[in-house]
Write a protein that holds these residues in place. Structure first.
Motif, PDB file in Angstrom:
ATOM      1  N   ALA A 153       4.595  -4.084  -6.857  1.00 40.90           N
ATOM      2  CA  ALA A 153       5.531  -4.421  -7.934  1.00 40.90           C
ATOM      3  C   ALA A 153       5.654  -3.313  -8.980  1.00 40.90           C
ATOM      4  O   ALA A 153       6.649  -3.260  -9.699  1.00 40.90           O
ATOM      5  N   TRP A 162      10.929  -7.411   0.256  1.00 40.61           N
ATOM      6  CA  TRP A 162       9.569  -7.946   0.286  1.00 40.61           C
ATOM      7  C   TRP A 162       8.648  -6.987  -0.448  1.00 40.61           C
ATOM      8  O   TRP A 162       8.556  -5.807  -0.090  1.00 40.61           O
ATOM      9  N   GLN A 210       2.008  -7.928  -3.455  1.00 36.98           N
ATOM     10  CA  GLN A 210       2.006  -9.221  -4.132  1.00 36.98           C
ATOM     11  C   GLN A 210       2.535 -10.347  -3.238  1.00 36.98           C
ATOM     12  O   GLN A 210       2.558 -11.503  -3.647  1.00 36.98           O
ATOM     13  N   ASP A 211       3.011  -9.996  -2.038  1.00 35.55           N
ATOM     14  CA  ASP A 211       3.614 -10.948  -1.098  1.00 35.55           C
ATOM     15  C   ASP A 211       4.665 -11.815  -1.798  1.00 35.55           C
ATOM     16  O   ASP A 211       4.623 -13.042  -1.765  1.00 35.55           O
ATOM     17  N   GLN A 212       5.631 -11.104  -2.415  1.00 38.32           N
ATOM     18  CA  GLN A 212       6.734 -11.762  -3.114  1.00 38.32           C
ATOM     19  C   GLN A 212       8.047 -11.234  -2.572  1.00 38.32           C
ATOM     20  O   GLN A 212       8.095 -10.151  -1.977  1.00 38.32           O
ATOM     21  N   THR A 213       9.113 -11.976  -2.794  1.00 38.60           N
ATOM     22  CA  THR A 213      10.439 -11.471  -2.463  1.00 38.60           C
ATOM     23  C   THR A 213      11.236 -11.276  -3.744  1.00 38.60           C
ATOM     24  O   THR A 213      10.998 -11.946  -4.754  1.00 38.60           O
ATOM     25  N   VAL A 214      12.152 -10.312  -3.683  1.00 37.04           N
ATOM     26  CA  VAL A 214      13.084 -10.049  -4.780  1.00 37.04           C
ATOM     27  C   VAL A 214      14.472  -9.988  -4.170  1.00 37.04           C
ATOM     28  O   VAL A 214      14.642  -9.580  -3.013  1.00 37.04           O
TER      29      VAL A 214
END
Length: 94
Positions: free
Chosen positions: A10, A31, A35-39
Protein backbone atom coordinates in the motif's frame (compact mmCIF):
# COMPACT_ATOMS: atom_id res chain seq x y z
CA UNK A 1 -13.36 -10.70 -9.42
CA UNK A 2 -10.85 -10.06 -12.18
CA UNK A 3 -7.55 -8.34 -11.32
CA UNK A 4 -6.24 -5.77 -13.85
CA UNK A 5 -3.10 -4.61 -12.02
CA UNK A 6 -0.97 -5.59 -9.03
CA UNK A 7 0.66 -3.51 -6.31
CA UNK A 8 3.21 -4.97 -3.90
CA UNK A 9 2.44 -2.79 -0.88
CA UNK A 10 0.00 0.00 0.00
CA UNK A 11 2.99 2.36 0.39
CA UNK A 12 3.89 1.90 -3.31
CA UNK A 13 2.87 4.70 -5.68
CA UNK A 14 2.40 2.52 -8.78
CA UNK A 15 0.82 -0.71 -9.89
CA UNK A 16 1.70 -2.94 -12.85
CA UNK A 17 -0.95 -3.77 -15.46
CA UNK A 18 -1.36 -7.54 -15.88
CA UNK A 19 -3.97 -7.71 -18.68
CA UNK A 20 -4.02 -6.70 -22.34
CA UNK A 21 -6.09 -3.91 -23.85
CA UNK A 22 -6.49 -1.37 -21.03
CA UNK A 23 -8.17 1.75 -22.44
CA UNK A 24 -8.79 5.21 -20.99
CA UNK A 25 -12.04 5.38 -19.06
CA UNK A 26 -12.07 1.76 -17.92
CA UNK A 27 -12.60 0.99 -14.26
CA UNK A 28 -9.75 -1.24 -13.10
CA UNK A 29 -9.38 -3.47 -10.08
CA UNK A 30 -5.98 -3.91 -8.49
CA UNK A 31 -4.70 -6.31 -5.87
CA UNK A 32 -2.44 -4.92 -3.13
CA UNK A 33 -0.51 -8.10 -2.35
CA UNK A 34 1.08 -7.37 1.04
CA UNK A 35 -2.19 -6.19 2.62
CA UNK A 36 -4.35 -8.59 0.54
CA UNK A 37 -6.72 -5.77 -0.41
CA UNK A 38 -8.31 -4.64 -3.64
CA UNK A 39 -8.52 -1.10 -4.99
CA UNK A 40 -10.72 0.13 -7.82
CA UNK A 41 -10.48 3.31 -9.88
CA UNK A 42 -10.79 4.71 -13.40
CA UNK A 43 -7.72 4.64 -15.62
CA UNK A 44 -7.04 7.86 -17.55
CA UNK A 45 -4.79 6.53 -20.35
CA UNK A 46 -4.45 3.39 -22.44
CA UNK A 47 -1.77 1.31 -20.69
CA UNK A 48 0.03 -1.70 -22.20
CA UNK A 49 0.42 -4.92 -20.25
CA UNK A 50 3.51 -4.81 -18.03
CA UNK A 51 3.51 -1.01 -17.80
CA UNK A 52 2.94 1.06 -14.67
CA UNK A 53 -0.02 3.19 -13.61
CA UNK A 54 -0.22 5.72 -10.81
CA UNK A 55 -2.30 4.60 -7.85
CA UNK A 56 -2.15 8.08 -6.29
CA UNK A 57 -1.47 11.62 -7.54
CA UNK A 58 2.25 12.36 -7.90
CA UNK A 59 3.82 15.83 -8.09
CA UNK A 60 6.91 16.84 -10.02
CA UNK A 61 9.96 15.81 -7.99
CA UNK A 62 8.17 13.01 -6.10
CA UNK A 63 9.89 9.65 -5.75
CA UNK A 64 8.17 6.72 -7.49
CA UNK A 65 8.00 3.59 -5.33
CA UNK A 66 7.43 0.16 -6.90
CA UNK A 67 7.80 -3.08 -4.89
CA UNK A 68 9.01 -0.91 -1.99
CA UNK A 69 11.95 0.40 -4.06
CA UNK A 70 12.74 3.90 -5.37
CA UNK A 71 12.57 3.55 -9.18
CA UNK A 72 12.89 7.21 -10.16
CA UNK A 73 11.51 10.72 -9.88
CA UNK A 74 8.47 12.34 -11.41
CA UNK A 75 9.40 14.95 -14.05
CA UNK A 76 5.85 16.22 -14.64
CA UNK A 77 2.72 15.81 -12.51
CA UNK A 78 0.96 12.44 -12.80
CA UNK A 79 -2.65 11.91 -11.77
CA UNK A 80 -4.02 8.75 -10.21
CA UNK A 81 -4.89 6.40 -13.07
CA UNK A 82 -2.33 7.76 -15.55
CA UNK A 83 0.38 5.79 -17.35
CA UNK A 84 3.91 6.07 -15.91
CA UNK A 85 6.74 5.67 -18.38
CA UNK A 86 9.75 7.54 -19.76
CA UNK A 87 7.64 10.60 -20.63
CA UNK A 88 6.92 11.44 -16.98
CA UNK A 89 9.42 9.47 -14.83
CA UNK A 90 13.22 9.53 -15.01
CA UNK A 91 15.89 7.53 -13.23
CA UNK A 92 17.89 9.19 -10.47
CA UNK A 93 21.04 7.35 -11.56
CA UNK A 94 22.17 9.99 -14.07
Amino acid sequence: MSIDFVVHDADDSVGVVVVEGIQAGQTLTGWVMHQDQTVTFEVLDPIPIGHKLAIRDLAEGDTVIKYGVDIGRVVKPINKGEHLHVHNVKTKRW
